[in-house]
Enzyme design. Structure first.
Site, PDB file in Angstrom:
ATOM      1  CG  HIS A  46      -1.963  -1.011   1.226  1.00  0.00           C
ATOM      2  ND1 HIS A  46      -3.054  -0.942   2.061  1.00  0.00           N
ATOM      3  CD2 HIS A  46      -2.128  -2.145   0.490  1.00  0.00           C
ATOM      4  CE1 HIS A  46      -3.844  -1.977   1.851  1.00  0.00           C
ATOM      5  NE2 HIS A  46      -3.292  -2.722   0.898  1.00  0.00           N
ATOM      6  CD  GLU A  48      -1.989   4.422   3.028  1.00  0.00           C
ATOM      7  OE1 GLU A  48      -3.160   4.782   3.199  1.00  0.00           O
ATOM      8  OE2 GLU A  48      -1.678   3.490   2.256  1.00  0.00           O
ATOM      9  CB  CYS A  76      -6.434  -0.277   5.480  1.00  0.00           C
ATOM     10  SG  CYS A  76      -4.723  -0.819   5.244  1.00  0.00           S
ATOM     11  CB  CYS A  79      -1.892   1.918   6.038  1.00  0.00           C
ATOM     12  SG  CYS A  79      -1.640   1.024   4.471  1.00  0.00           S
TER      13      CYS A  79
END
Length: 147
Positions: A46, A48, A76, A79
């Site tokens: 992801h 992040e 999420c 993250c």
């Protein structure tokens, strides 16, 4: 947030969900990234997480106290958990995530008393720009019959 939005557009150009992230420390950008789980065949890739990894590499430490993580979409659980473990001071995000947001929309990891780091969260920064990128990305992938 402009840099994070540019990263999100890079993700969309690579046919990845358009999410971008930037880590800032002492007022300077130290890392940026965009979603790449498909390209990397990595469910943890992801934006992040990739930005936090790059930031940690740059400063030579796994903790990033005093840093700010900017993301185009509410992080999420993975993250936000990574930001908590990295001791990020603040997370600033654009659009809320009604399906997986862990900064208050679906759940709020900050409210878990067992986690021993407090992290400030500011949502809604450039929210419409972030949401538009997502809407356009997914609209382009829907079959014409459902449009």
């Amino acid at each position: 947030m402009r840099i994070a939005l540019a990263e999100a557009r890079r993700a969309a150009a690579e046919d990845e969900v358009p999410i971008g992230a930037v880590v800032v420390l002492d007022g300077r950008e130290i890392a940026r990234a965009h979603n790449q789980p498909i390209l990397r065949r990595d469910p943890t890739a992801h934006a992040e997480v990739l930005a936090l990894r790059a930031a940690a590499e740059r400063v030579g430490a796994y903790r990033l106290p005093g840093s700010v993580l900017y993301a185009t979409v509410e992080p999420c659980a993975m993250c936000l958990g990574a930001a908590l473990h990295a001791r990020v001071a603040r997370v600033v995000y654009g659009a809320a995530d009604p399906k997986g947001g862990a900064a208050g929309t679906v759940l709020d990891l900050r409210a878990v008393p067992a986690l021993n780091h407090e992290i400030a969260v500011v949502g809604g920064v450039a929210a419409e720009d972030s949401a538009r990128l997502l809407r356009d990305f997914f609209a382009a992938r829907r079959p014409r019959a459902t449009r």
